[in-house]
Design a protein around this motif. Structure first.
Motif, mmCIF file in Angstrom:
data_model
loop_
_atom_site.group_PDB
_atom_site.id
_atom_site.type_symbol
_atom_site.label_atom_id
_atom_site.label_comp_id
_atom_site.label_asym_id
_atom_site.label_seq_id
_atom_site.Cartn_x
_atom_site.Cartn_y
_atom_site.Cartn_z
ATOM 1 N N GLN A 399 0.842 -1.186 0.000
ATOM 2 C CA GLN A 399 0.000 0.000 0.000
ATOM 3 C C GLN A 399 0.880 1.240 0.000
ATOM 4 O O GLN A 399 2.058 1.191 0.325
ATOM 5 C CB GLN A 399 -0.913 0.017 1.231
ATOM 6 N N PHE A 401 0.345 5.743 0.696
ATOM 7 C CA PHE A 401 -0.577 6.820 1.023
ATOM 8 C C PHE A 401 -0.501 7.877 -0.073
ATOM 9 O O PHE A 401 0.561 8.460 -0.317
ATOM 10 C CB PHE A 401 -0.238 7.444 2.372
ATOM 11 N N TYR A 419 -5.178 5.523 1.383
ATOM 12 C CA TYR A 419 -4.230 4.509 0.916
ATOM 13 C C TYR A 419 -4.703 3.876 -0.389
ATOM 14 O O TYR A 419 -5.890 3.665 -0.599
ATOM 15 C CB TYR A 419 -4.058 3.412 1.965
#
Length: 664
Positions: A399, A401, A419
């Motif tokens: 992931q 951000f 995310y």
């Protein structure tokens, strides 16, 4: 390392007690299932085994008028024709192993009570001890069993016959080889990690826990409910037991005090109990509890994550700094020699919500000095009342951000809505948590610029909770995760000019353990490798190279630092240090790629002598694990290298530590 009471975590991994709810916090009924799910919000996989009724349901009631400990104790009405009582199943026993315990009983004088350990379905698959001459006052009785077979579903029974009734105050069952109540297998392994210190006893758990309930005779400590993790706590492992744990595994204790629902008075009294001489009121109480010598605990943390909306007793920063200062004054009055840490939090774009996220998520400088800046607020308003400031971080793979996305989210969107899912190569997976450390280091440098007195007064940073959730909670740590922790440790070691303390969540997550066995998992192997080789007092050595880390793949901001973490030896990551006596150079190298890599080694200022030694953690596949019941797929190997070792080859997917004998 860090540990806290999350459900029965401490009792499953460290403590030897085999019985759940041994003080009968929960009512005893005939209802299924055999395990007790304490609360729908409880921590996953932490269900307790349940006491069941032997005989008719009406035979067992909970006596609330004169309980032995807590709010109630089971009362069993007897029948001369058939045994009645309670039982708990799901215990694990080992053939020929001895088990010891005790039970507090009172009852009718014509009653006979028996305790039995059962490991099979046959008539001979049990051992029983009888207790007679009960009175109307509780008395303590002891028992010992030897299991005649292995079982993962053994049963412990307490039954009685005769006329009248009997009461069970509390009961305990442990393997006879326990060490002061602790598991010898997990203790032996944890001692090999040379962890330096363990932070305890929490954690979110702490903000609703009274240390007073964790001292004194264990059988008389009342069980309590932990509303942070929605779990019952027996309070068997309290402050004195945690000090015993630290002694057994050879670490210093680092205590966090309750600044949630707790107050400065109780924190000051806790310091007095732990460190006060026997001439003080609470030092004398500690001595009566069997520990006359003061523990001399040096490191104390005021509060746990007080900034978090999840924290019980949370208050705003402007009020919390007043609380911190009051705690500091009261605790130092009890022991002026202690070292205090403030529970800080450097604001992150990922933490912002609402209008502040929309306005400032791409300009965190604007957040400095605001109520979101807990670290800055404590530096400004609590100066003189701490020697270090804490920071916690947790990270997940695959992931990133997206700051631009977060800027345009609805104001009521949750913090994790910013995310995006991404695909990571093994190297990107391994670098991600090291990047989080690198990001924290860059942020701390900005605090040093804002507050030059941090450097002048040697105020340090303590990352005393951190973890990388490289897989699901139910999947064993693998070699891929070991590579990530190797790079994380390298990055931490690069910043020891101000990063003086760190504590991984949890200390026992370095182990794979069952009720009867334990081994290091792959994470534990990496920590053992580093702690064995980078001994206390090691001297960091400058390391340069001609292969810099690549520029960030994503825009700077959020979880992406201004530069990627790592040494200028891409795709390898390295850290070097001299031993305290300067006789050896230790070089850690992580190769998180799936191909062999090599590099040329040049030493300046010292000369190599003799042949180097290599310690290595690797396996055949990124998903390799080290678990109980299987042949080790990942291990630490030691190899004496030949030649001058000027050109070194590094195996794919490996964590390597070289040691070179050197002279000035």
């Amino acid at each position: 390392m860090f540990i806290e009471h999350i459900g029965p975590l401490v009792y499953r991994s460290l403590w030897s007690e085999m019985l759940d709810d041994r003080k009968f916090y929960f009512p005893i009924t005939a209802e299924e299932p055999g395990t007790l799910k304490e609360h729908p919000g409880g921590f996953p996989g932490r269900e307790l085994r349940k006491w069941r009724i032997i005989g008719p349901d009406r035979a067992v009631t909970m006596d609330k008028d004169q309980p032995f400990v807590g709010d109630d104790s089971p009362r069993i009405v007897l029948d001369e024709s058939a045994p009645r009582g309670i039982r708990q199943s799901g215990l694990s026993v080992v053939k020929s192993k001895q088990y010891v315990g005790h039970i507090w009983l009172k009852g009718s004088p014509n009653s006979t009570v028996k305790a039995s350990l059962i490991w099979g379905s046959g008539d001979g698959d049990r051992e029983t001890v009888s207790f007679a001459h009960l009175t109307n006052a509780y008395a303590k009785f002891f028992f010992r069993f030897t299991a005649k077979a292995d079982s993962s579903d053994a049963v412990f029974e307490i039954t009685g016959t005769g006329a009248g009734n009997f009461h069970v105050g509390t009961v305990s069952l442990m393997p006879a080889d326990n060490v002061d109540g602790f598991r010898p297998d997990t203790i032996s392994l944890l001692r090999q990690l040379h962890s330096g210190f363990w932070r305890l006893p929490g954690g979110n758990f702490l903000s609703d826990w009274s240390w007073y309930n964790g001292v004194g005779p264990r059988d008389k400590r009342p069980p309590t409910y932990d509303y942070a993790w929605n779990a019952m706590q027996s309070n068997d492992v309290g402050m004195d037991e945690f000090m015993t744990l630290c002694k057994l595994i050879g670490v210093e204790p680092y205590i966090t005090v309750n600044a949630g629902f707790g107050d400065a008075h109780s924190a000051g009294e806790e310091v007095e109990y732990m460190n006060g001489p026997v001439t003080t009121r609470l030092g004398a109480e500690r001595a009566r509890n069997g520990h006359p010598a003061p523990y001399g605990v040096k490191f104390w943390d005021i509060g746990n994550e007080p900034y978090g909306v999840w924290q019980l007793g949370r208050t705003d920063l402007k009020y919390y700094v007043l609380k911190h200062n009051e705690f500091a004054a009261t605790m130092r009055k009890a022991d002026p020699a202690i070292m205090l840490l403030a529970s800080g939090n450097m604001p992150e774009p990922m933490d912002l919500t609402g209008e502040m996220r929309a306005k400032d998520v791409d300009n965190m400088r604007a957040v400095e000095g605001t109520p979101e800046d807990w670290t800055g607020g404590e530096i400004e308003h609590c100066w003189g009342n701490f020697s270090g400031i804490t920071q916690h971080w947790y990270a997940r793979p695959d992931q990133r951000f997206d700051v631009e996305k977060a800027k345009h989210l609805p104001l009521d969107a949750p913090t994790d809505a910013g995310y995006d899912k991404v695909e990571q190569t093994p190297l990107e997976f391994a670098r991600y948590p090291a990047n989080i450390v690198h990001l924290r280091a860059q942020e701390w440098n900005r605090y040093e610029q804002r507050f030059p007195q941090l450097v002048q007064n040697h105020i340090f940073l303590s990352i005393d909770e951190y973890a990388y959730f490289g897989g699901s909670f139910n999947r064993a740590p693998d070699l891929k995760l070991a590579l990530a922790y190797g790079m994380t440790l390298n990055e931490m070691l690069r910043h020891t000019d101000f990063l003086r303390m760190s504590a991984r969540t949890m200390g026992v997550s370095t182990l794979d353990y069952t009720p009867t066995a334990a081994v290091f998992n792959t994470t534990g192997l990496v920590y053992k490798l580093y702690s064995d080789r980078f001994v206390p007092g090691s001297i960091p050595v400058a390391l340069s190279g001609n292969s810099p880390q690549p520029a960030p793949q994503y825009p700077v901001g959020g979880d992406q630092p201004e530069t990627n973490s790592g040494s200028p030896t891409y795709p390898l990551d390295m850290f070097a240090a001299l031993t305290p006596d300067r006789k050896y150079l230790t070089l850690a190298v992580v190769n998180a790629t799936e191909t062999e890599q090599s590099f040329d080694l040049t030493l300046a200022g010292v000369q190599m002598k003799g042949q180097p030694t290599l310690w290595q953690v690797t396996g055949k596949d990124l998903q390799d694990t080290d678990q109980i019941g299987q042949t080790s797929q990942v291990r630490i190997t030691k190899t004496a290298l030949s030649g001058t070792a000027r050109k070194l080859s590094i195996a794919p997917i490996s964590v390597d530590i070289f040691q070179f004998a050197v002279e000035q």
